[in-house]
Design a protein around this motif. Sequence first.
Motif, short mmCIF file in Angstrom:
data_model
loop_
_atom_site.label_atom_id
_atom_site.label_comp_id
_atom_site.label_asym_id
_atom_site.label_seq_id
_atom_site.Cartn_x
_atom_site.Cartn_y
_atom_site.Cartn_z
N UNK A 60 0.84 -1.21 0.00
CA UNK A 60 0.00 0.00 0.00
C UNK A 60 0.87 1.26 0.00
N UNK A 61 2.03 1.21 0.63
CA UNK A 61 2.91 2.38 0.59
C UNK A 61 3.56 2.51 -0.78
N UNK A 62 3.85 1.36 -1.41
CA UNK A 62 4.43 1.41 -2.77
C UNK A 62 3.41 2.01 -3.74
N UNK A 63 2.15 1.61 -3.61
CA UNK A 63 1.10 2.18 -4.47
C UNK A 63 0.97 3.68 -4.23
N UNK A 64 0.95 4.06 -2.96
CA UNK A 64 0.87 5.49 -2.63
C UNK A 64 2.04 6.25 -3.26
N UNK A 65 3.24 5.68 -3.16
CA UNK A 65 4.43 6.33 -3.72
C UNK A 65 4.33 6.42 -5.24
N UNK A 66 3.83 5.36 -5.87
CA UNK A 66 3.66 5.36 -7.33
C UNK A 66 2.79 6.54 -7.75
N UNK A 117 -9.19 -10.83 -3.28
CA UNK A 117 -9.95 -9.67 -2.78
C UNK A 117 -9.02 -8.46 -2.60
N UNK A 118 -7.79 -8.73 -2.16
CA UNK A 118 -6.85 -7.63 -1.97
C UNK A 118 -6.45 -7.01 -3.31
N UNK A 122 -7.16 -3.09 -4.18
CA UNK A 122 -6.07 -2.17 -4.55
C UNK A 122 -6.29 -1.62 -5.97
N UNK A 123 -6.72 -2.49 -6.89
CA UNK A 123 -6.92 -2.04 -8.27
C UNK A 123 -8.02 -0.99 -8.32
N UNK A 159 -9.64 7.00 -0.51
CA UNK A 159 -9.66 5.66 -1.10
C UNK A 159 -8.57 4.75 -0.55
N UNK A 160 -7.36 5.26 -0.47
CA UNK A 160 -6.25 4.42 0.01
C UNK A 160 -6.34 4.18 1.52
N UNK A 161 -6.81 5.18 2.27
CA UNK A 161 -7.00 4.98 3.71
C UNK A 161 -8.02 3.86 3.93
#
Lengths: 307, 307
Positions: A60-66, A117-118, A122-123, A159-161
Amino acid sequence: MDEVEDLLADVGERAPAPLVRPSLEALTSGGKRLRPLLLILAARMGDADTGDLLRAATAIEVLHTATLVHDDIVDGAKTRRGIPTAAARYGREVAAATGDYLFAETFSGLAGIGDPRLVRAFAEASVGLAVGELEQYRANGATVEVEAYLEHIRKKTAGLFRVACVAGGTLGGLSLAQIDALATYGQALGIAFQMSDDIMDLVGKPGLMGKGIGTDLVEGTVTLPVIFALREGDSGTIRRVLSDPRPSAELLEAGIEAVLATGAVEKTEEWARGEIEGALRDLSLLPDCPERDFLESVASEVVGRDA
Amino acid sequence: MDEVEDLLADVGERAPAPLVRPSLEALTSGGKRLRPLLLILAARMGDADTGDLLRAATAIEVLHTATLVHDDIVDGAKTRRGIPTAAARYGREVAAATGDYLFAETFSGLAGIGDPRLVRAFAEASVGLAVGELEQYRANGATVEVEAYLEHIRKKTAGLFRVACVAGGTLGGLSLAQIDALATYGQALGIAFQMSDDIMDLVGKPGLMGKGIGTDLVEGTVTLPVIFALREGDSGTIRRVLSDPRPSAELLEAGIEAVLATGAVEKTEEWARGEIEGALRDLSLLPDCPERDFLESVASEVVGRDA
C-alpha cells in the motif's frame, strides 16, 4: 514498521538498473507511513499471517508512492517534502517508468499473498486515484462546489485509507460487519486528513511559527477552505491568485490573508471534526483492544494536527 | 475472440466518466489481438475454465493497450493506426489517467481469476514494458548495439507474447515443461514479430505498393536493420535522419534508400527466421493438436508478413 521500511528499500533496490535511484529516493524520503500503519493495526485486531501482513503493508505504501511520482509529473512539481521530485531530477520519462515500476511492484507484492480480494481492492483504489488526480487537474481555476471537492478527496485520499483498513481487516480474518466498520472509519479518516492538510497549507504546520505556504493556491487547487472563503470573503483577490500561474509573493500573501479573514478555516475544521466523530463511532463497533485504542488516537491526532 | 471484443468494450464503458471515450477508442481501434489469441490457443491445449480464459485474454489486451496509451504520451505520438492518440486528442493528463485506469483494470480483471501466478507474471511483464520504453527513449539517436536492441525488444514486445503463452498454459493446467516450451515459443515469436515490424517500417506492408514510411527513422529509433545498415552502408545519411527531429521528405527518402541499399533487411529477415525456427522447435514439445497447428501457422505468418 521497521520491517516495512526494510521491505520498501528492497523494492527500490531490486528495481531495473535505471530506476533504482529514483525508486529508492521516492520510497525512502520519509513519508508518515500512515497507510501501512492503518493496515497493520486493522489486521492485528484479528489474526493475520505476519508475512502476508508485511507484504500488504509494503504494497500500500508502494502504491501510494507510485501515485505521488506520477502526480508530480502531471503537476510539474519540482519538490516534495523539500527534496526534488523524480520528474525534476531525472526527467519525465524516467519518472513515468519509475511510477509504472512501483505500480507493477504493488500488484506483484500482492500476488504473493494469494488473496484476490486484496488485488481487486487495490486495483479499484488505484482507478480512483487516477481519476481523482484528473479531476483535481480539471478543477484548477474553475469554480468548485463542496460536493465535487468531497467526491475528489474520497477518491484521491480517502480511497487508500479505506483500502488500508479493509485489506488489514481482511487479512486479519475479521467479520464482514467489522471490515465494513473499518472501511467507514478509513474513509472518514482520509477525508479529515485531507481537510487538515488543506488547512495547514494556509495556516502552517502545528508547532511552527508563521503562516502556511499556500501551495494549493499557487497551483490553483480549490480546497475546502478556499471554497468557503470564495463564498463569503474577498473572492476577487482569491480568484486572482488561483488563476495566476506564478503569483507574486505579495499577491499570494494577500490571497492567504483573504481566506484567513473569513471563517473558512474554522468551518473546515468543524467539518473535519464531524468526520472524525463519525470515524470514532464506527470504531466502537469493533472489539475493545489496544489496536482499537491506537486507531482512535490516530483519528484524534489528525484533527489535532492544526491545533 | 468476439467475446474478448465485447469484454474489451465493457472495460471502456465502465470506465470513470471522463475516461469512457478515450478508453473505448484505445480499446476498440482495431488491434490485431494477437496476444489474446496466443493466450487462448495456449490454454486450449489443456483444459481451462472458459470464464477465466476470457478474463485473462481480455486482461492481456487491456495491459497492452495501457502501455500503448502511455508510450504515446512519452513519444509525443500524434496518431496510431491512423487515428489520433489519446494524448493528442484529450491531452496528456487525460491520457495518463486513461493508461492508469487500463493498468488497474488489468489487475482487477486478473483478480477475478484468483490465481496469483497470473498476477505476478503480468506484473513482471509490465515492469519490463516500463523499462523497455525508457531504454527505447534513451537509445534514440545514440549508437545501439545488437545486444542492447535484443534486450530492449525482449522486454518491450516479447515479454507480453511470452506472458500470453505462459498465462494460457497455466490456465489450461499444462505441465511445467509444456508451459516452459510455450514461454520460449512466445518469446521467440515476439522477437521475430518486432523484427518483422522493423522491416515493414522500411519496405512497406505486404500487399501494398511502395516503400515503408520510415516512422522509426523519423523518431530516431535505431532498429535492427538500421543497426546493420549503419555498419555497412552510408551511415552519414542514416545518422542525419536519425538525429533530425523533423527530417524533410527528401532526407527521409534518402535515409530509407541508404538502408535498403545494404543487406540489412535480408540480414534481419534471416535473424527473424532463425527465431521462428527456434519457436517451432519448442512447439514440437507440445502435444499434436489443432491449437499447436494454429500456433505454428501464427509463427510462420509472422516471418511471411514481409514476403
